[in-house]
Motif scaffolding. Sequence first.
Motif, PDB file in Angstrom:
ATOM      1  N   ASP A 283      23.285 -44.101 -11.674  1.00 52.11           N
ATOM      2  CA  ASP A 283      22.162 -44.052 -10.744  1.00 52.11           C
ATOM      3  C   ASP A 283      20.840 -44.195 -11.497  1.00 52.11           C
ATOM      4  O   ASP A 283      19.902 -44.836 -11.012  1.00 52.11           O
ATOM      5  N   ALA A 284      20.755 -43.584 -12.677  1.00 54.81           N
ATOM      6  CA  ALA A 284      19.527 -43.669 -13.470  1.00 54.81           C
ATOM      7  C   ALA A 284      19.266 -45.096 -13.932  1.00 54.81           C
ATOM      8  O   ALA A 284      18.116 -45.473 -14.173  1.00 54.81           O
ATOM      9  N   LEU A 285      20.322 -45.910 -14.058  1.00 55.67           N
ATOM     10  CA  LEU A 285      20.139 -47.307 -14.435  1.00 55.67           C
ATOM     11  C   LEU A 285      19.338 -48.075 -13.388  1.00 55.67           C
ATOM     12  O   LEU A 285      18.683 -49.070 -13.703  1.00 55.67           O
ATOM     13  N   LEU A 286      19.399 -47.626 -12.135  1.00 55.87           N
ATOM     14  CA  LEU A 286      18.746 -48.331 -11.042  1.00 55.87           C
ATOM     15  C   LEU A 286      17.307 -47.874 -10.827  1.00 55.87           C
ATOM     16  O   LEU A 286      16.597 -48.462 -10.016  1.00 55.87           O
ATOM     17  N   ARG A 287      16.893 -46.829 -11.527  1.00 56.98           N
ATOM     18  CA  ARG A 287      15.542 -46.314 -11.351  1.00 56.98           C
ATOM     19  C   ARG A 287      14.658 -46.757 -12.514  1.00 56.98           C
ATOM     20  O   ARG A 287      15.137 -46.903 -13.652  1.00 56.98           O
ATOM     21  N   PRO A 288      13.371 -46.945 -12.261  1.00 61.19           N
ATOM     22  CA  PRO A 288      12.457 -47.317 -13.362  1.00 61.19           C
ATOM     23  C   PRO A 288      12.393 -46.192 -14.391  1.00 61.19           C
ATOM     24  O   PRO A 288      12.516 -45.011 -14.057  1.00 61.19           O
ATOM     25  N   ALA A 289      12.210 -46.558 -15.641  1.00 57.46           N
ATOM     26  CA  ALA A 289      12.055 -45.558 -16.700  1.00 57.46           C
ATOM     27  C   ALA A 289      10.754 -44.792 -16.489  1.00 57.46           C
ATOM     28  O   ALA A 289       9.737 -45.379 -16.129  1.00 57.46           O
ATOM     29  N   PRO A 290      10.773 -43.465 -16.672  1.00 60.31           N
ATOM     30  CA  PRO A 290       9.540 -42.686 -16.505  1.00 60.31           C
ATOM     31  C   PRO A 290       8.523 -43.027 -17.585  1.00 60.31           C
ATOM     32  O   PRO A 290       8.873 -43.548 -18.647  1.00 60.31           O
ATOM     33  N   GLU A 291       7.261 -42.729 -17.304  1.00 61.80           N
ATOM     34  CA  GLU A 291       6.202 -43.029 -18.266  1.00 61.80           C
ATOM     35  C   GLU A 291       6.282 -42.139 -19.498  1.00 61.80           C
ATOM     36  O   GLU A 291       5.920 -42.555 -20.593  1.00 61.80           O
ATOM     37  N   THR A 292       6.747 -40.894 -19.320  1.00 61.92           N
ATOM     38  CA  THR A 292       6.882 -39.977 -20.454  1.00 61.92           C
ATOM     39  C   THR A 292       8.342 -39.886 -20.874  1.00 61.92           C
ATOM     40  O   THR A 292       9.248 -39.975 -20.038  1.00 61.92           O
ATOM     41  N   THR A 293       8.566 -39.697 -22.156  1.00 60.13           N
ATOM     42  CA  THR A 293       9.928 -39.593 -22.676  1.00 60.13           C
ATOM     43  C   THR A 293      10.497 -38.209 -22.383  1.00 60.13           C
ATOM     44  O   THR A 293       9.931 -37.202 -22.809  1.00 60.13           O
ATOM     45  N   PRO A 294      11.596 -38.131 -21.639  1.00 58.55           N
ATOM     46  CA  PRO A 294      12.153 -36.817 -21.308  1.00 58.55           C
ATOM     47  C   PRO A 294      12.817 -36.170 -22.515  1.00 58.55           C
ATOM     48  O   PRO A 294      13.373 -36.857 -23.378  1.00 58.55           O
ATOM     49  N   ASP A 295      12.743 -34.847 -22.575  1.00 58.23           N
ATOM     50  CA  ASP A 295      13.424 -34.107 -23.629  1.00 58.23           C
ATOM     51  C   ASP A 295      14.834 -33.764 -23.144  1.00 58.23           C
ATOM     52  O   ASP A 295      15.035 -33.419 -21.972  1.00 58.23           O
ATOM     53  N   ILE A 296      15.799 -33.850 -24.025  1.00 60.48           N
ATOM     54  CA  ILE A 296      17.198 -33.708 -23.634  1.00 60.48           C
ATOM     55  C   ILE A 296      17.633 -32.253 -23.565  1.00 60.48           C
ATOM     56  O   ILE A 296      18.218 -31.794 -22.576  1.00 60.48           O
ATOM     57  N   TRP A 297      17.356 -31.496 -24.591  1.00 57.63           N
ATOM     58  CA  TRP A 297      17.982 -30.180 -24.768  1.00 57.63           C
ATOM     59  C   TRP A 297      17.515 -29.104 -23.792  1.00 57.63           C
ATOM     60  O   TRP A 297      18.319 -28.234 -23.428  1.00 57.63           O
ATOM     61  N   PRO A 298      16.242 -29.077 -23.339  1.00 61.70           N
ATOM     62  CA  PRO A 298      15.831 -28.009 -22.422  1.00 61.70           C
ATOM     63  C   PRO A 298      16.645 -27.928 -21.140  1.00 61.70           C
ATOM     64  O   PRO A 298      16.828 -26.836 -20.587  1.00 61.70           O
ATOM     65  N   ALA A 299      17.138 -29.064 -20.648  1.00 55.38           N
ATOM     66  CA  ALA A 299      17.968 -29.031 -19.440  1.00 55.38           C
ATOM     67  C   ALA A 299      19.214 -28.197 -19.650  1.00 55.38           C
ATOM     68  O   ALA A 299      19.710 -27.533 -18.729  1.00 55.38           O
ATOM     69  N   LEU A 300      19.732 -28.206 -20.881  1.00 52.00           N
ATOM     70  CA  LEU A 300      20.946 -27.463 -21.191  1.00 52.00           C
ATOM     71  C   LEU A 300      20.643 -26.003 -21.521  1.00 52.00           C
ATOM     72  O   LEU A 300      21.309 -25.088 -21.015  1.00 52.00           O
ATOM     73  N   THR A 301      19.650 -25.773 -22.355  1.00 50.08           N
ATOM     74  CA  THR A 301      19.343 -24.388 -22.746  1.00 50.08           C
ATOM     75  C   THR A 301      18.858 -23.573 -21.563  1.00 50.08           C
ATOM     76  O   THR A 301      19.134 -22.372 -21.468  1.00 50.08           O
ATOM     77  N   SER A 302      18.137 -24.204 -20.629  1.00 48.33           N
ATOM     78  CA  SER A 302      17.685 -23.468 -19.445  1.00 48.33           C
ATOM     79  C   SER A 302      18.837 -23.102 -18.523  1.00 48.33           C
ATOM     80  O   SER A 302      18.707 -22.222 -17.671  1.00 48.33           O
ATOM     81  N   ALA A 303      19.981 -23.776 -18.696  1.00 46.27           N
ATOM     82  CA  ALA A 303      21.181 -23.456 -17.919  1.00 46.27           C
ATOM     83  C   ALA A 303      22.105 -22.491 -18.659  1.00 46.27           C
ATOM     84  O   ALA A 303      23.233 -22.265 -18.224  1.00 46.27           O
ATOM     85  N   GLY A 304      21.622 -21.929 -19.784  1.00 45.58           N
ATOM     86  CA  GLY A 304      22.404 -20.928 -20.501  1.00 45.58           C
ATOM     87  C   GLY A 304      23.222 -21.452 -21.660  1.00 45.58           C
ATOM     88  O   GLY A 304      23.959 -20.683 -22.294  1.00 45.58           O
ATOM     89  N   TRP A 305      23.103 -22.752 -21.969  1.00 44.53           N
ATOM     90  CA  TRP A 305      23.833 -23.301 -23.102  1.00 44.53           C
ATOM     91  C   TRP A 305      23.188 -22.817 -24.409  1.00 44.53           C
ATOM     92  O   TRP A 305      21.987 -22.580 -24.472  1.00 44.53           O
ATOM     93  N   THR A 306      23.996 -22.680 -25.431  1.00 45.20           N
ATOM     94  CA  THR A 306      23.466 -22.347 -26.757  1.00 45.20           C
ATOM     95  C   THR A 306      23.146 -23.634 -27.500  1.00 45.20           C
ATOM     96  O   THR A 306      23.827 -24.658 -27.336  1.00 45.20           O
ATOM     97  N   TYR A 307      22.104 -23.584 -28.320  1.00 44.25           N
ATOM     98  CA  TYR A 307      21.660 -24.766 -29.053  1.00 44.25           C
ATOM     99  C   TYR A 307      21.605 -24.444 -30.538  1.00 44.25           C
ATOM    100  O   TYR A 307      21.126 -23.384 -30.943  1.00 44.25           O
ATOM    101  N   GLN A 308      22.113 -25.368 -31.349  1.00 43.02           N
ATOM    102  CA  GLN A 308      22.088 -25.208 -32.801  1.00 43.02           C
ATOM    103  C   GLN A 308      21.713 -26.529 -33.449  1.00 43.02           C
ATOM    104  O   GLN A 308      22.010 -27.608 -32.917  1.00 43.02           O
ATOM    105  N   HIS A 309      21.058 -26.454 -34.615  1.00 50.23           N
ATOM    106  CA  HIS A 309      20.790 -27.650 -35.396  1.00 50.23           C
ATOM    107  C   HIS A 309      20.872 -27.287 -36.871  1.00 50.23           C
ATOM    108  O   HIS A 309      20.721 -26.114 -37.248  1.00 50.23           O
ATOM    109  N   ASP A 310      21.129 -28.289 -37.706  1.00 56.99           N
ATOM    110  CA  ASP A 310      21.268 -28.014 -39.132  1.00 56.99           C
ATOM    111  C   ASP A 310      20.256 -28.830 -39.930  1.00 56.99           C
ATOM    112  O   ASP A 310      19.444 -29.576 -39.370  1.00 56.99           O
ATOM    113  N   GLU A 311      20.330 -28.709 -41.239  1.00 58.38           N
ATOM    114  CA  GLU A 311      19.348 -29.352 -42.105  1.00 58.38           C
ATOM    115  C   GLU A 311      19.491 -30.868 -42.142  1.00 58.38           C
ATOM    116  O   GLU A 311      18.591 -31.573 -42.626  1.00 58.38           O
ATOM    117  N   HIS A 312      20.601 -31.397 -41.647  1.00 57.67           N
ATOM    118  CA  HIS A 312      20.805 -32.851 -41.635  1.00 57.67           C
ATOM    119  C   HIS A 312      20.317 -33.498 -40.347  1.00 57.67           C
ATOM    120  O   HIS A 312      20.416 -34.720 -40.196  1.00 57.67           O
TER     121      HIS A 312
END
Length: 208
Positions: free
Chosen positions: A43-72
């Motif tokens: 469905d997103a393929l059929l919609r125009p791209a937004p003017e601002t670049t969306p952030d990926i991770w907040p959608a998950l962390t706000s739903a209770g997902w845990t987030y981790q990142h490493d030095e690489h």
Amino acid sequence: MILEPGTASYSAWWRICGQGEQSGWHTEFGGNIPVEILSALTDALLRPAPETTPDIWPALTSAGWTYQHDEHGNETASHPDGILSLRRWTIEPAERFYWTAEAALPTGGGGRNRLWNASLDDRMPPHLLAAFANALASDEPVQRGMYDVPDNHLVTQEQRGPQGEELAAAHETRLKSARAAARKARRLAAPQTQPAVAPSTRNTSVHR
């Protein structure tokens, strides 16, 4: 979109390829991926791209997902139940990143039984990746046939919502909407050409 059915849970079933401004991209999904997650991306393929670049991770962390990142630069988000995860990772040296999503059940002894998986290209437009992540994070109930669910001990099913002809009508409405959006997207993407100038029919006189 290409459909390539495979029987194994590790096989790619759906493939989507696209052409970006810099280079092409592709993504693929296992056959057992919930249709709601796949359709969120299409469905997103059929919609125009937004003017601002969306952030990926907040959608998950706000739903209770845990987030981790490493030095690489590797990043991982995991659902609280430990079954579903999304990962952005690279192989040293970090010349290119890859996205993978997976639903897997622990089997004991440290093993895991994969239910479905997805691989996404880091070169995909960010709003497509965001649509996929938002679908992963969604806790909206989905429509399934009663008892027609793999590992049904993990879910709660209730007889509610649209049934039978209502579901068919809703599906047809969604298809019509998708076709209309696709036609609009093609019109917007088509090169704009100037109408040819018709030759003048005005009479002229020649003086010798």
